[in-house]
Design an enzyme around this catalytic site. Sequence first.
Site, PDB file in Angstrom:
ATOM      1  N   TYR A 150       0.843  -1.203   0.000  1.00  0.00           N
ATOM      2  CA  TYR A 150       0.000   0.000   0.000  1.00  0.00           C
ATOM      3  C   TYR A 150       0.878   1.253   0.000  1.00  0.00           C
ATOM      4  CZ  TYR A 150      -3.745   3.195   1.572  1.00  0.00           C
ATOM      5  OH  TYR A 150      -4.661   4.220   1.689  1.00  0.00           O
ATOM      6  N   ASP A 151       1.811   1.316   0.960  1.00  0.00           N
ATOM      7  CA  ASP A 151       2.617   2.536   1.122  1.00  0.00           C
ATOM      8  C   ASP A 151       3.441   2.814  -0.135  1.00  0.00           C
ATOM      9  OD1 ASP A 151       1.632   1.955   3.624  1.00  0.00           O
ATOM     10  OD2 ASP A 151       3.513   2.254   4.694  1.00  0.00           O
ATOM     11  N   GLY A 153       3.047   1.452  -3.111  1.00  0.00           N
ATOM     12  CA  GLY A 153       2.154   1.610  -4.264  1.00  0.00           C
ATOM     13  C   GLY A 153       1.676   3.046  -4.364  1.00  0.00           C
ATOM     14  N   VAL A 192      -9.783   1.153  12.733  1.00  0.00           N
ATOM     15  CA  VAL A 192      -9.980   1.269  14.175  1.00  0.00           C
ATOM     16  C   VAL A 192     -11.355   1.837  14.532  1.00  0.00           C
ATOM     17  CG1 VAL A 192      -8.805   3.539  14.423  1.00  0.00           C
ATOM     18  CG2 VAL A 192      -8.861   1.923  16.327  1.00  0.00           C
ATOM     19  N   THR A 215      -0.744   7.073  18.178  1.00  0.00           N
ATOM     20  CA  THR A 215      -1.733   8.133  17.932  1.00  0.00           C
ATOM     21  C   THR A 215      -2.173   8.157  16.470  1.00  0.00           C
ATOM     22  OG1 THR A 215      -0.130   9.848  17.354  1.00  0.00           O
ATOM     23  CG2 THR A 215      -0.669   9.596  19.698  1.00  0.00           C
TER      24      THR A 215
HETATM   25  P1  NAD Z   1     -12.743   1.745   0.321  1.00  0.00           P
HETATM   26  O1  NAD Z   1     -12.065   0.436   0.399  1.00  0.00           O
HETATM   27  O2  NAD Z   1     -14.060   1.897   0.986  1.00  0.00           O
HETATM   28  O3  NAD Z   1     -12.922   2.215  -1.189  1.00  0.00           O
HETATM   29  C1  NAD Z   1     -12.053   1.832  -2.229  1.00  0.00           C
HETATM   30  C2  NAD Z   1     -12.894   1.584  -3.465  1.00  0.00           C
HETATM   31  O4  NAD Z   1     -12.004   1.220  -4.550  1.00  0.00           O
HETATM   32  C3  NAD Z   1     -13.861   0.412  -3.305  1.00  0.00           C
HETATM   33  O5  NAD Z   1     -15.114   0.760  -3.830  1.00  0.00           O
HETATM   34  C4  NAD Z   1     -13.219  -0.717  -4.083  1.00  0.00           C
HETATM   35  O6  NAD Z   1     -14.144  -1.674  -4.553  1.00  0.00           O
HETATM   36  C5  NAD Z   1     -12.533   0.054  -5.196  1.00  0.00           C
HETATM   37  N1  NAD Z   1     -11.410  -0.662  -5.819  1.00  0.00           N
HETATM   38  C6  NAD Z   1     -10.414  -1.341  -5.204  1.00  0.00           C
HETATM   39  N2  NAD Z   1      -9.591  -1.861  -6.130  1.00  0.00           N
HETATM   40  C7  NAD Z   1     -10.070  -1.503  -7.352  1.00  0.00           C
HETATM   41  C8  NAD Z   1      -9.668  -1.758  -8.685  1.00  0.00           C
HETATM   42  N3  NAD Z   1      -8.576  -2.492  -8.966  1.00  0.00           N
HETATM   43  N4  NAD Z   1     -10.423  -1.264  -9.701  1.00  0.00           N
HETATM   44  C9  NAD Z   1     -11.549  -0.528  -9.427  1.00  0.00           C
HETATM   45  N5  NAD Z   1     -11.973  -0.264  -8.184  1.00  0.00           N
HETATM   46  C10 NAD Z   1     -11.239  -0.738  -7.152  1.00  0.00           C
HETATM   47  O7  NAD Z   1     -11.709   2.822   0.916  1.00  0.00           O
HETATM   48  P2  NAD Z   1     -11.877   4.379   1.213  1.00  0.00           P
HETATM   49  O8  NAD Z   1     -11.640   4.587   2.652  1.00  0.00           O
HETATM   50  O9  NAD Z   1     -13.101   4.889   0.592  1.00  0.00           O
HETATM   51  O10 NAD Z   1     -10.607   4.959   0.445  1.00  0.00           O
HETATM   52  C11 NAD Z   1     -10.715   5.526  -0.848  1.00  0.00           C
HETATM   53  C12 NAD Z   1      -9.359   6.031  -1.305  1.00  0.00           C
HETATM   54  O11 NAD Z   1      -8.857   6.998  -0.376  1.00  0.00           O
HETATM   55  C13 NAD Z   1      -8.315   4.920  -1.411  1.00  0.00           C
HETATM   56  O12 NAD Z   1      -7.505   5.164  -2.555  1.00  0.00           O
HETATM   57  C14 NAD Z   1      -7.486   5.115  -0.156  1.00  0.00           C
HETATM   58  O13 NAD Z   1      -6.150   4.692  -0.338  1.00  0.00           O
HETATM   59  C15 NAD Z   1      -7.570   6.614   0.063  1.00  0.00           C
HETATM   60  N6  NAD Z   1      -7.380   6.943   1.494  1.00  0.00           N
HETATM   61  C16 NAD Z   1      -8.378   6.717   2.381  1.00  0.00           C
HETATM   62  C17 NAD Z   1      -8.159   7.012   3.731  1.00  0.00           C
HETATM   63  C18 NAD Z   1      -9.224   6.816   4.764  1.00  0.00           C
HETATM   64  O14 NAD Z   1      -8.963   7.067   5.941  1.00  0.00           O
HETATM   65  N7  NAD Z   1     -10.427   6.419   4.427  1.00  0.00           N
HETATM   66  C19 NAD Z   1      -6.915   7.508   4.141  1.00  0.00           C
HETATM   67  C20 NAD Z   1      -5.906   7.688   3.195  1.00  0.00           C
HETATM   68  C21 NAD Z   1      -6.158   7.424   1.865  1.00  0.00           C
HETATM   69  N1  UDP Z   2      -6.172  -0.568  15.926  1.00  0.00           N
HETATM   70  C1  UDP Z   2      -6.521  -1.080  17.163  1.00  0.00           C
HETATM   71  N2  UDP Z   2      -7.579  -1.946  17.240  1.00  0.00           N
HETATM   72  C2  UDP Z   2      -8.312  -2.292  16.166  1.00  0.00           C
HETATM   73  C3  UDP Z   2      -7.960  -1.751  14.894  1.00  0.00           C
HETATM   74  C4  UDP Z   2      -6.874  -0.899  14.814  1.00  0.00           C
HETATM   75  O1  UDP Z   2      -5.885  -0.788  18.175  1.00  0.00           O
HETATM   76  O2  UDP Z   2      -9.267  -3.078  16.327  1.00  0.00           O
HETATM   77  C5  UDP Z   2      -5.042   0.360  15.844  1.00  0.00           C
HETATM   78  C6  UDP Z   2      -3.999   0.029  14.782  1.00  0.00           C
HETATM   79  O3  UDP Z   2      -3.041  -0.874  15.262  1.00  0.00           O
HETATM   80  C7  UDP Z   2      -3.419   1.412  14.500  1.00  0.00           C
HETATM   81  C8  UDP Z   2      -4.607   2.354  14.681  1.00  0.00           C
HETATM   82  O4  UDP Z   2      -5.558   1.637  15.457  1.00  0.00           O
HETATM   83  O5  UDP Z   2      -2.435   1.730  15.446  1.00  0.00           O
HETATM   84  C9  UDP Z   2      -5.259   2.775  13.357  1.00  0.00           C
HETATM   85  O6  UDP Z   2      -5.512   1.608  12.614  1.00  0.00           O
HETATM   86  P1  UDP Z   2      -6.285   1.609  11.236  1.00  0.00           P
HETATM   87  O7  UDP Z   2      -6.224   0.229  10.697  1.00  0.00           O
HETATM   88  O8  UDP Z   2      -7.619   2.233  11.412  1.00  0.00           O
HETATM   89  O9  UDP Z   2      -5.480   2.625  10.304  1.00  0.00           O
HETATM   90  P2  UDP Z   2      -3.929   2.895  10.023  1.00  0.00           P
HETATM   91  O10 UDP Z   2      -3.050   2.029  10.878  1.00  0.00           O
HETATM   92  O11 UDP Z   2      -3.772   2.613   8.570  1.00  0.00           O
HETATM   93  O12 UDP Z   2      -3.785   4.326  10.377  1.00  0.00           O
END
Ligand code: NAD
Ligand code: UDP
Length: 335
Positions: A150-151, A153, A192, A215
């Site tokens: 992910y990171d 990518g 979380v 955090t």
């Molecule tokens: P989500 O998983 O709910 O949404 C992702 C969507 O992309 C889904 O509808 C999934 O079906 C679709 N998808 C996945 N792979 C695909 C592919 N190969 N082709 C077409 N569609 C595909 O996640 P989200 O929280 O809505 O996140 C949306 C975007 O925002 C992502 O790119 C994510 O990396 C980014 N983002 C989200 C957060 C967050 O906190 N929610 C934080 C940082 C970045």
């Molecule tokens: N986390 C937790 N319990 C859970 C799910 C997540 O303590 O049931 C922690 C996780 O280890 C991380 C933080 O909450 O430190 C945020 O996790 P999340 O998966 O929401 O997002 P990200 O780590 O990508 O910020």
Amino acid sequence: MMKNLTRKRILVAGGAGFLGSHLCDRLLKEGHEVLCADNFFTGKKENLAQLSSHPRFEILRHDVTQPLFVEVDEIYNFACPASPLHYQHDPVQTLKTSVLGAMHLLGLAKRLGAKIFQASTSEVYGDPTLHPQTEEYWGNVNPIGFRSCYDEGKRCAETLFFDYWRSYKARIKVGRIFNTYGPRMHPNDGRVVSNFIVQALTNEPITIYGDGKQTRSFCYVDDLIEVIVRLMQSDDTLVGPINIGNPAEYKIAELAHQIRELTGSRSPIITKPLPSDDPKQRRPDISKAREFLGWEPKVPLEAGLKATIAYFEGALSLRTVSGPDLAPFLDHLRS
Ligand code: NAD
Ligand code: UDP
């Protein structure tokens, strides 16, 4: 009838997911035509049910690892699973989605002269040694760990965006999204906020990973959509990367207690092992978003949590939420 000259045709890749579906709602409210392209890996048609008969809305089942030929004015690239549980399920597919997806959508934007927004992430900073994180910080990322698909990518996608901008004058907008929560998060996605709320509402143990001192800074979805739309509407010279998130920072243990209190739950709070490479601290420096977009998050954590809890109460009681149950992968994900 006269054509509405401000109406745009907009592609939302990943539009069936949590954030993408809120963006589709917003863009339709503004009067645009919206084409959602999604492979439904983590997204659901239920997230778009309210739009199913909307005359300006279309859904296309499409995987962004394949090229796409459509005619649009703007592109938002949200296609990528966002929760660690989901993106580590098939890491190779996650990398392909980020890298090939960015290439194909940038190619489309280049051909059309369309603006393109990339949903980048705070994960490009990895386990940051600089706090709070500014856009100038290059990050501290493990290139070969469980989170790397992910990171790295997303980092490679940013590289592609900036090379398309430098080489072909592509009209890019890169937003680095920090942890965002709200209605339509997937109840089993392992993130979380959704985990703690579902656990609290079902009186199951609330699972803190590690000591809970790590955090995160949580942004409510409405605030996030607002800043993303503002960024897209900004002048072509504002390309980013720009941090978008709420700088209020909480320990994970504090979040667990707050959710337990707000739900009136009887859940015990327990600890489980910390997943590998779990960032110890995360808080955005949003000076740039404030200065260039005049934006400030408005929704305090308590209000956002109450709205999210209300959503999950409804969804759990109606059992309207469905999708991949990846819970068995949890053990594999923890170190
Ligand atoms: P989500 O998983 O709910 O949404 C992702 C969507 O992309 C889904 O509808 C999934 O079906 C679709 N998808 C996945 N792979 C695909 C592919 N190969 N082709 C077409 N569609 C595909 O996640 P989200 O929280 O809505 O996140 C949306 C975007 O925002 C992502 O790119 C994510 O990396 C980014 N983002 C989200 C957060 C967050 O906190 N929610 C934080 C940082 C970045
Ligand atoms: N986390 C937790 N319990 C859970 C799910 C997540 O303590 O049931 C922690 C996780 O280890 C991380 C933080 O909450 O430190 C945020 O996790 P999340 O998966 O929401 O997002 P990200 O780590 O990508 O910020």
